[in-house]
Design an enzyme around this catalytic site. Structure first.
Site: not given
Ligand code: 5GP
Ligand code: ZN
Length: 113
Positions: A30-31, A86, A92-93, A99, A101
């Site tokens: 994750d970034i 999420n 919280g998606q 995906h 986590h």
């Molecule tokens: P969500 O909030 O949808 O459950 O998770 C999305 C996740 O993707 C977040 O934890 C966010 O930090 C990660 N993320 C968003 N953009 C990027 C990216 O460009 N590269 C990577 N490696 N992770 C990302």
């Protein structure tokens, strides 16, 4: 889907630090990590969310869980880890590509916020 961030990571258009890859699944760091270990495990196929997954997708969803288990072992999360999916706005998606986590390396709180 070219407008999907994670599909672009799958196709190589956006770089990511890979943790695992096979024909149907990809895992990358994750970034913006929320724990010492924070990896996202995704299907290469575009599935918008767990809510959008069809009957035919659940072999793949099970495979993603298997990949998460394997990574947790490889990354030595022997004291435990957490998987989070999420889903939707209230879930919280923020990225509309399914995906999981994989979080670990510290004690997790409960309940989530
Ligand atoms: P969500 O909030 O949808 O459950 O998770 C999305 C996740 O993707 C977040 O934890 C966010 O930090 C990660 N993320 C968003 N953009 C990027 C990216 O460009 N590269 C990577 N490696 N992770 C990302
Ligand atoms: Zn996608």
């Amino acid at each position: 889907m070219e407008d999907c961030l994670f599909c672009r990571i799958v196709s190589g258009g956006i770089p990511a630090k890979k943790a695992y890859e096979d024909e149907t699944a990809l895992a990358f760091y994750d970034i913006d990590p929320k724990a010492p270990v924070h990896v996202l495990v995704i299907p290469k196929k575009h599935i918008a969310s767990l809510a959008a997954a069809g009957e035919e997708d659940f072999g793949l969803v099970t495979h993603l869980m298997r990949v998460a288990q394997r990574l947790a072992k490889e990354l030595k999360l022997d004291n435990g880890f957490r998987l989070v999916v999420n889903t939707g706005r209230e879930g919280g998606q923020t990225v509309a590509h399914l995906h999981i986590h994989l979080l670990g390396g510290r004690a997790m709180g409960w309940p989530p916020g």
